[in-house]
Design a protein around this motif. Structure first.
Motif, PDB file in Angstrom:
ATOM      1  N   GLY A  76      34.271  88.146  70.886  1.00  0.00           N
ATOM      2  CA  GLY A  76      35.348  87.672  69.598  1.00  0.00           C
ATOM      3  C   GLY A  76      34.413  86.901  68.632  1.00  0.00           C
ATOM      4  O   GLY A  76      34.567  86.193  67.925  1.00  0.00           O
ATOM      5  N   THR A  77      32.940  87.333  68.857  1.00  0.00           N
ATOM      6  CA  THR A  77      31.488  86.646  67.524  1.00  0.00           C
ATOM      7  C   THR A  77      31.776  86.787  66.476  1.00  0.00           C
ATOM      8  O   THR A  77      31.011  86.966  65.596  1.00  0.00           O
ATOM      9  N   GLY A  78      32.096  88.374  66.219  1.00  0.00           N
ATOM     10  CA  GLY A  78      31.691  89.112  64.806  1.00  0.00           C
ATOM     11  C   GLY A  78      32.722  89.042  64.385  1.00  0.00           C
ATOM     12  O   GLY A  78      33.339  88.075  63.806  1.00  0.00           O
ATOM     13  N   LEU A  79      32.562  90.417  63.178  1.00  0.00           N
ATOM     14  CA  LEU A  79      33.325  90.213  61.699  1.00  0.00           C
ATOM     15  C   LEU A  79      35.091  90.866  61.515  1.00  0.00           C
ATOM     16  O   LEU A  79      35.311  90.741  60.658  1.00  0.00           O
ATOM     17  N   ARG A 106      17.999  84.445  66.153  1.00  0.00           N
ATOM     18  CA  ARG A 106      16.693  85.129  66.221  1.00  0.00           C
ATOM     19  C   ARG A 106      16.509  85.718  67.529  1.00  0.00           C
ATOM     20  O   ARG A 106      16.179  86.355  66.897  1.00  0.00           O
ATOM     21  N   TYR A 107      16.441  85.381  68.832  1.00  0.00           N
ATOM     22  CA  TYR A 107      15.700  86.282  69.767  1.00  0.00           C
ATOM     23  C   TYR A 107      16.851  87.535  70.025  1.00  0.00           C
ATOM     24  O   TYR A 107      15.609  88.886  70.033  1.00  0.00           O
ATOM     25  N   VAL A 116      22.810  88.673  64.160  1.00  0.00           N
ATOM     26  CA  VAL A 116      22.926  88.086  62.981  1.00  0.00           C
ATOM     27  C   VAL A 116      24.009  88.145  62.328  1.00  0.00           C
ATOM     28  O   VAL A 116      24.618  86.936  61.951  1.00  0.00           O
ATOM     29  N   LEU A 117      24.498  88.709  62.964  1.00  0.00           N
ATOM     30  CA  LEU A 117      26.404  89.176  62.454  1.00  0.00           C
ATOM     31  C   LEU A 117      27.107  88.381  62.773  1.00  0.00           C
ATOM     32  O   LEU A 117      28.313  87.646  62.933  1.00  0.00           O
ATOM     33  N   THR A 128      30.504  68.679  78.081  1.00  0.00           N
ATOM     34  CA  THR A 128      30.192  69.851  78.372  1.00  0.00           C
ATOM     35  C   THR A 128      29.873  70.374  77.558  1.00  0.00           C
ATOM     36  O   THR A 128      30.048  70.569  76.321  1.00  0.00           O
ATOM     37  N   LEU A 129      28.865  71.019  77.694  1.00  0.00           N
ATOM     38  CA  LEU A 129      28.058  71.935  76.513  1.00  0.00           C
ATOM     39  C   LEU A 129      28.859  74.055  76.615  1.00  0.00           C
ATOM     40  O   LEU A 129      28.659  74.248  77.007  1.00  0.00           O
ATOM     41  N   ILE A 130      29.562  74.318  75.488  1.00  0.00           N
ATOM     42  CA  ILE A 130      30.128  75.142  74.581  1.00  0.00           C
ATOM     43  C   ILE A 130      29.097  76.523  74.194  1.00  0.00           C
ATOM     44  O   ILE A 130      28.806  75.844  72.821  1.00  0.00           O
ATOM     45  N   VAL A 131      28.917  77.179  74.839  1.00  0.00           N
ATOM     46  CA  VAL A 131      28.200  77.756  73.695  1.00  0.00           C
ATOM     47  C   VAL A 131      29.125  79.410  73.690  1.00  0.00           C
ATOM     48  O   VAL A 131      29.089  80.484  74.151  1.00  0.00           O
ATOM     49  N   ASN A 132      28.579  80.222  72.525  1.00  0.00           N
ATOM     50  CA  ASN A 132      29.183  81.474  72.203  1.00  0.00           C
ATOM     51  C   ASN A 132      28.860  82.497  71.885  1.00  0.00           C
ATOM     52  O   ASN A 132      27.555  82.330  71.422  1.00  0.00           O
ATOM     53  N   LEU A 133      28.241  83.072  73.011  1.00  0.00           N
ATOM     54  CA  LEU A 133      27.686  84.538  73.014  1.00  0.00           C
ATOM     55  C   LEU A 133      28.548  85.909  72.596  1.00  0.00           C
ATOM     56  O   LEU A 133      29.337  85.987  72.733  1.00  0.00           O
ATOM     57  N   PRO A 134      27.378  87.043  72.177  1.00  0.00           N
ATOM     58  CA  PRO A 134      28.531  87.898  71.540  1.00  0.00           C
ATOM     59  C   PRO A 134      28.865  88.855  73.010  1.00  0.00           C
ATOM     60  O   PRO A 134      28.507  88.520  74.550  1.00  0.00           O
ATOM     61  N   GLY A 135      29.508  89.971  72.843  1.00  0.00           N
ATOM     62  CA  GLY A 135      30.471  90.794  73.710  1.00  0.00           C
ATOM     63  C   GLY A 135      29.446  91.583  74.515  1.00  0.00           C
ATOM     64  O   GLY A 135      30.327  92.096  75.842  1.00  0.00           O
ATOM     65  N   SER A 136      28.203  91.605  74.275  1.00  0.00           N
ATOM     66  CA  SER A 136      27.392  92.889  74.446  1.00  0.00           C
ATOM     67  C   SER A 136      26.730  92.893  75.804  1.00  0.00           C
ATOM     68  O   SER A 136      26.680  90.915  75.925  1.00  0.00           O
TER      69      SER A 136
END
Length: 163
Positions: A76-79, A106-107, A116-117, A128-136
């Motif tokens: 859910g982080t894409g365009l 960057r990694y 980068v998208l 709480t730390l919340i981090v959004n990562l890509p779905g792949s």
């Protein structure tokens, strides 16, 4: 290197209309859950939810209220118009930590230029730390590679530890 504080708890949330409908298996959420266990976290999830901003906000707020040290989202982080994870996350965050999200992008960009998208965010709500990562799966692996060395220090700080 700092050790992960005892009793560290993490929750994994997958945002995917297709995975939540059973169209395909949630591999990135499972990869994150397994990787976090290897790092020493007690892990809940992955909770597979549709790309629905209100459902995601509820899940994130419940994780924070429940005292999770870490919440990793995947997907859910894409365009695309249905990608709403950053918007849900922004509604819950109290303080952003943009350096974490930038480090993940960057990694990933070293291997996949389209990394980068990702519009993923990172920050804190309560302790709480919340981090959004890509779905792949690749994006999830990249996220763990970046976060793994940071998490013991972050969890310690969020629990009131010194720098």
């Amino acid at each position: 290197m700092t050790e992960l504080p005892e009793g560290a708890r993490a929750i994994v949330v997958t945002a995917s209309n297709r995975a939540s409908a059973g169209v395909y298996e949630d591999t990135s959420g499972q990869l994150l859950a397994d990787g976090l266990r290897e790092l020493g976290f007690a892990v809940e999830g992955p909770h597979v939810l549709p790309d629905d901003i209100e459902a995601l906000i509820r899940a994130l707020r419940a994780a924070v209220a429940g005292g999770a040290d870490l919440v990793l989202t995947t997907g859910g982080t894409g365009l695309t118009p249905t990608d709403v994870t950053p918007e849900a996350t922004r509604a819950v965050l109290e303080r952003e930590a943009p350096g974490i999200a930038e480090a993940v992008r960057r990694y990933g960009a070293e291997h996949v230029p389209t990394s980068v998208l990702s519009r993923g965010l990172a920050g804190t709500a309560g302790r709480t730390l919340i981090v959004n990562l890509p779905g792949s799966s690749g994006g999830a692996r990249d996220g763990l590679a970046v976060l793994g060395p940071l998490l013991p220090h972050v969890v310690s700080q969020l629990r009131g530890g010194d720098h």
